[in-house]
Design a protein around this motif. Sequence first.
Motif, mmCIF file in Angstrom:
data_model
loop_
_atom_site.group_PDB
_atom_site.id
_atom_site.type_symbol
_atom_site.label_atom_id
_atom_site.label_comp_id
_atom_site.label_asym_id
_atom_site.label_seq_id
_atom_site.Cartn_x
_atom_site.Cartn_y
_atom_site.Cartn_z
ATOM 1 N N TRP A 11 -6.362 66.350 -34.242
ATOM 2 C CA TRP A 11 -6.899 65.663 -33.086
ATOM 3 C C TRP A 11 -8.217 66.322 -32.719
ATOM 4 O O TRP A 11 -8.258 67.478 -32.331
ATOM 5 C CB TRP A 11 -5.904 65.727 -31.923
ATOM 6 N N ASN A 12 -9.295 65.571 -32.941
ATOM 7 C CA ASN A 12 -10.653 66.097 -32.754
ATOM 8 C C ASN A 12 -10.875 67.389 -33.531
ATOM 9 O O ASN A 12 -11.148 68.444 -32.958
ATOM 10 C CB ASN A 12 -10.952 66.286 -31.262
ATOM 11 N N GLU A 13 -10.714 67.294 -34.837
ATOM 12 C CA GLU A 13 -10.864 68.468 -35.717
ATOM 13 C C GLU A 13 -11.818 68.125 -36.855
ATOM 14 O O GLU A 13 -11.593 68.549 -37.984
ATOM 15 C CB GLU A 13 -9.511 68.868 -36.333
ATOM 16 N N VAL A 14 -12.886 67.378 -36.575
ATOM 17 C CA VAL A 14 -13.693 66.856 -37.687
ATOM 18 C C VAL A 14 -14.180 67.948 -38.642
ATOM 19 O O VAL A 14 -14.040 67.817 -39.863
ATOM 20 C CB VAL A 14 -14.842 65.938 -37.194
ATOM 21 N N GLU A 15 -14.742 69.036 -38.107
ATOM 22 C CA GLU A 15 -15.281 70.080 -38.994
ATOM 23 C C GLU A 15 -14.162 70.762 -39.772
ATOM 24 O O GLU A 15 -14.277 71.006 -40.976
ATOM 25 C CB GLU A 15 -16.079 71.121 -38.196
ATOM 26 N N ASN A 16 -13.074 71.069 -39.051
ATOM 27 C CA ASN A 16 -11.939 71.706 -39.716
ATOM 28 C C ASN A 16 -11.381 70.829 -40.829
ATOM 29 O O ASN A 16 -11.059 71.312 -41.914
ATOM 30 C CB ASN A 16 -10.832 72.008 -38.706
ATOM 31 N N ILE A 17 -11.267 69.532 -40.553
ATOM 32 C CA ILE A 17 -10.681 68.628 -41.541
ATOM 33 C C ILE A 17 -11.534 68.569 -42.808
ATOM 34 O O ILE A 17 -11.021 68.636 -43.923
ATOM 35 C CB ILE A 17 -10.472 67.211 -40.935
ATOM 36 N N LYS A 18 -12.844 68.503 -42.603
ATOM 37 C CA LYS A 18 -13.732 68.428 -43.776
ATOM 38 C C LYS A 18 -13.527 69.634 -44.690
ATOM 39 O O LYS A 18 -13.354 69.493 -45.900
ATOM 40 C CB LYS A 18 -15.200 68.366 -43.334
ATOM 41 N N SER A 19 -13.554 70.839 -44.092
ATOM 42 C CA SER A 19 -13.414 72.011 -44.968
ATOM 43 C C SER A 19 -11.982 72.170 -45.464
ATOM 44 O O SER A 19 -11.762 72.607 -46.599
ATOM 45 C CB SER A 19 -13.927 73.293 -44.303
ATOM 46 N N MET A 20 -11.010 71.810 -44.626
ATOM 47 C CA MET A 20 -9.606 71.931 -45.042
ATOM 48 C C MET A 20 -9.325 71.093 -46.288
ATOM 49 O O MET A 20 -8.678 71.551 -47.230
ATOM 50 C CB MET A 20 -8.698 71.500 -43.884
ATOM 51 N N VAL A 21 -9.839 69.863 -46.289
ATOM 52 C CA VAL A 21 -9.622 68.981 -47.445
ATOM 53 C C VAL A 21 -10.178 69.628 -48.709
ATOM 54 O O VAL A 21 -9.522 69.673 -49.750
ATOM 55 C CB VAL A 21 -10.286 67.595 -47.211
ATOM 56 N N GLU A 22 -11.382 70.194 -48.595
ATOM 57 C CA GLU A 22 -12.010 70.793 -49.781
ATOM 58 C C GLU A 22 -11.227 72.022 -50.254
ATOM 59 O O GLU A 22 -10.935 72.166 -51.438
ATOM 60 C CB GLU A 22 -13.465 71.183 -49.490
ATOM 61 N N VAL A 23 -10.899 72.896 -49.319
ATOM 62 C CA VAL A 23 -10.196 74.128 -49.697
ATOM 63 C C VAL A 23 -8.859 73.798 -50.357
ATOM 64 O O VAL A 23 -8.503 74.362 -51.400
ATOM 65 C CB VAL A 23 -9.979 75.048 -48.468
ATOM 66 N N LEU A 24 -8.117 72.861 -49.757
ATOM 67 C CA LEU A 24 -6.804 72.533 -50.321
ATOM 68 C C LEU A 24 -6.923 71.874 -51.684
ATOM 69 O O LEU A 24 -6.323 72.333 -52.657
ATOM 70 C CB LEU A 24 -6.009 71.645 -49.361
ATOM 71 N N THR A 25 -7.713 70.809 -51.753
ATOM 72 C CA THR A 25 -7.750 70.065 -53.020
ATOM 73 C C THR A 25 -8.442 70.844 -54.132
ATOM 74 O O THR A 25 -8.036 70.764 -55.288
ATOM 75 C CB THR A 25 -8.461 68.700 -52.861
ATOM 76 N N GLN A 26 -9.481 71.624 -53.784
ATOM 77 C CA GLN A 26 -10.242 72.315 -54.832
ATOM 78 C C GLN A 26 -9.671 73.684 -55.191
ATOM 79 O O GLN A 26 -9.563 74.040 -56.347
ATOM 80 C CB GLN A 26 -11.712 72.477 -54.419
ATOM 81 N N ASP A 27 -9.314 74.475 -54.152
ATOM 82 C CA ASP A 27 -8.913 75.858 -54.431
ATOM 83 C C ASP A 27 -7.402 76.040 -54.543
ATOM 84 O O ASP A 27 -6.933 76.793 -55.382
ATOM 85 C CB ASP A 27 -9.418 76.806 -53.329
ATOM 86 N N GLU A 28 -6.661 75.424 -53.659
ATOM 87 C CA GLU A 28 -5.229 75.746 -53.573
ATOM 88 C C GLU A 28 -4.326 74.869 -54.442
ATOM 89 O O GLU A 28 -3.490 75.386 -55.174
ATOM 90 C CB GLU A 28 -4.766 75.689 -52.109
ATOM 91 N N PHE A 29 -4.468 73.555 -54.344
ATOM 92 C CA PHE A 29 -3.553 72.673 -55.075
ATOM 93 C C PHE A 29 -3.499 72.959 -56.577
ATOM 94 O O PHE A 29 -2.413 72.961 -57.164
ATOM 95 C CB PHE A 29 -3.881 71.192 -54.816
ATOM 96 N N PRO A 30 -4.661 73.196 -57.217
ATOM 97 C CA PRO A 30 -4.601 73.429 -58.673
ATOM 98 C C PRO A 30 -3.773 74.659 -59.063
ATOM 99 O O PRO A 30 -3.310 74.754 -60.195
ATOM 100 C CB PRO A 30 -6.079 73.631 -59.049
ATOM 101 N N LYS A 31 -3.577 75.583 -58.108
ATOM 102 C CA LYS A 31 -2.817 76.800 -58.428
ATOM 103 C C LYS A 31 -1.311 76.597 -58.289
ATOM 104 O O LYS A 31 -0.532 77.505 -58.576
ATOM 105 C CB LYS A 31 -3.226 77.932 -57.466
ATOM 106 N N ILE A 32 -0.909 75.426 -57.781
ATOM 107 C CA ILE A 32 0.499 75.221 -57.440
ATOM 108 C C ILE A 32 1.167 74.272 -58.430
ATOM 109 O O ILE A 32 0.616 73.223 -58.770
ATOM 110 C CB ILE A 32 0.621 74.655 -56.001
ATOM 111 N N GLY A 33 2.360 74.641 -58.870
ATOM 112 C CA GLY A 33 3.079 73.834 -59.859
ATOM 113 C C GLY A 33 3.877 72.694 -59.261
ATOM 114 O O GLY A 33 5.074 72.560 -59.540
ATOM 115 N N ALA A 34 3.243 71.907 -58.392
ATOM 116 C CA ALA A 34 3.909 70.739 -57.804
ATOM 117 C C ALA A 34 2.861 69.661 -57.592
ATOM 118 O O ALA A 34 1.657 69.947 -57.603
ATOM 119 C CB ALA A 34 4.560 71.110 -56.474
ATOM 120 N N ASP A 35 3.328 68.429 -57.423
ATOM 121 C CA ASP A 35 2.412 67.326 -57.123
ATOM 122 C C ASP A 35 2.070 67.428 -55.637
ATOM 123 O O ASP A 35 2.861 67.037 -54.782
ATOM 124 C CB ASP A 35 3.120 66.005 -57.453
#
Length: 337
Positions: A11-35
């Motif tokens: 809720w009103n987190e535009v800047e946080n959301i932008k960086s959160m999406v990048e960090v999760l999809t680019q840095d974190e998800f690839p390291k995890i053995g799940a969809d």
Amino acid sequence: MEKVVIVMPAWNEVENIKSMVEVLTQDEFPKIGADMQLLIVDNHSTDGTAEAAEDASKKYNNVHIIQQKNSGLGWAYVSGMQYAIDELKADAILEMDADFQHPPRFVKPMVEAYLSGAEYVIGSRYIEGGSVPKEWAASRKAISFFGNLFIRTVLLNFKIHDLTTGFRLSKVRGVLDKIELVKLRDLDKFAYKVDLLYQSLKNSKKTVEVPLEFASRTKDKSKFNWKEMVATFKLAIILGIKDKQRFIKFGVVGFTGFLVNYLGLEFLKRMGLTTYWAVIVQPLVVNGATTLFGDTSLIRLAGLLFALFLVVVPYNYIVYNLFIWRTWKIPKFFKRD
Ligand SMILES: Nc1nc2c(ncn2[C@@H]2O[C@H](COP(=O)(O)OP(=O)(O)O)[C@@H](O)[C@H]2O)c(=O)[nH]1
Ligand SMILES: [Mg+2]
């Protein structure tokens, strides 16, 4: 492959959301053995959060956004969980805030605990390796710690060390799908978390705690306040009482505790001793607390409550282990079992 959906209210987190999406999809998800999937739940933010999430969902096919219908944090989670279960066919759901207070690097150990058999995983600040922000004022630390201890006591749950964390992963089958999400109490407040926790703990066959280093908020202020805190405590008490079996045990333990105290007091009186151990513990702890954290009425109150807990919690714990659970364990409040 197991599908894990992160439900993230924003809720009103535009800047946080932008960086959160990048960090999760680019840095974190690839390291995890799940969809891994990210579902952002917006509540008609006015700062462009929805648009940013919309853009992200076009860019990455594992990022999704929905709008919640009713207002309140609980409703955000419920809408998100229902969507994750019905539309995204999630096997497990991770509750996570958008404001980086749940640092993205902790997603991996949470999911790994699930992949190795846990049905409910709790991101815990009060076990070894977990922490609350160093920058927090002593009063805030005290409130978080004692509030948590209070809920542990009224729910009679001393096995879990962090009952108020917002970073939790639940398996859908057998845990979440057995809960009537729309009927959770206090969905318009933060307190709903206690009900969700209470029911999830009952359903889960294996619950584990994973350390969480809770971070401070990077931007703006938290929406949590005194009113939310009182509502949370109130709900914990209601649930503790509603659970009649526990309530009866609580009554029995409390009554024998009272008897022991009363007889002890009488005994000491007859021995000619006027002081009594609980009377010694309280001033000692309160003095200690004011020396450590400063002499404010809040600290004095927290110290007093803590002194009470010093007597009540170990006593309950011991009685429970000896007579009710019948499994003797030494209290390890700050360690994993
Ligand atoms: N969709 C939605 N998100 C919310 C609402 N209230 C809070 N949030 C989000 O929920 C998360 C936790 O809120 P926050 O104010 O940081 O609470 P705190 O961390 O418990 O102090 C953040 O990501 C907020 O943006 C709400 O009513 N609807
Ligand atoms: Mg927050």
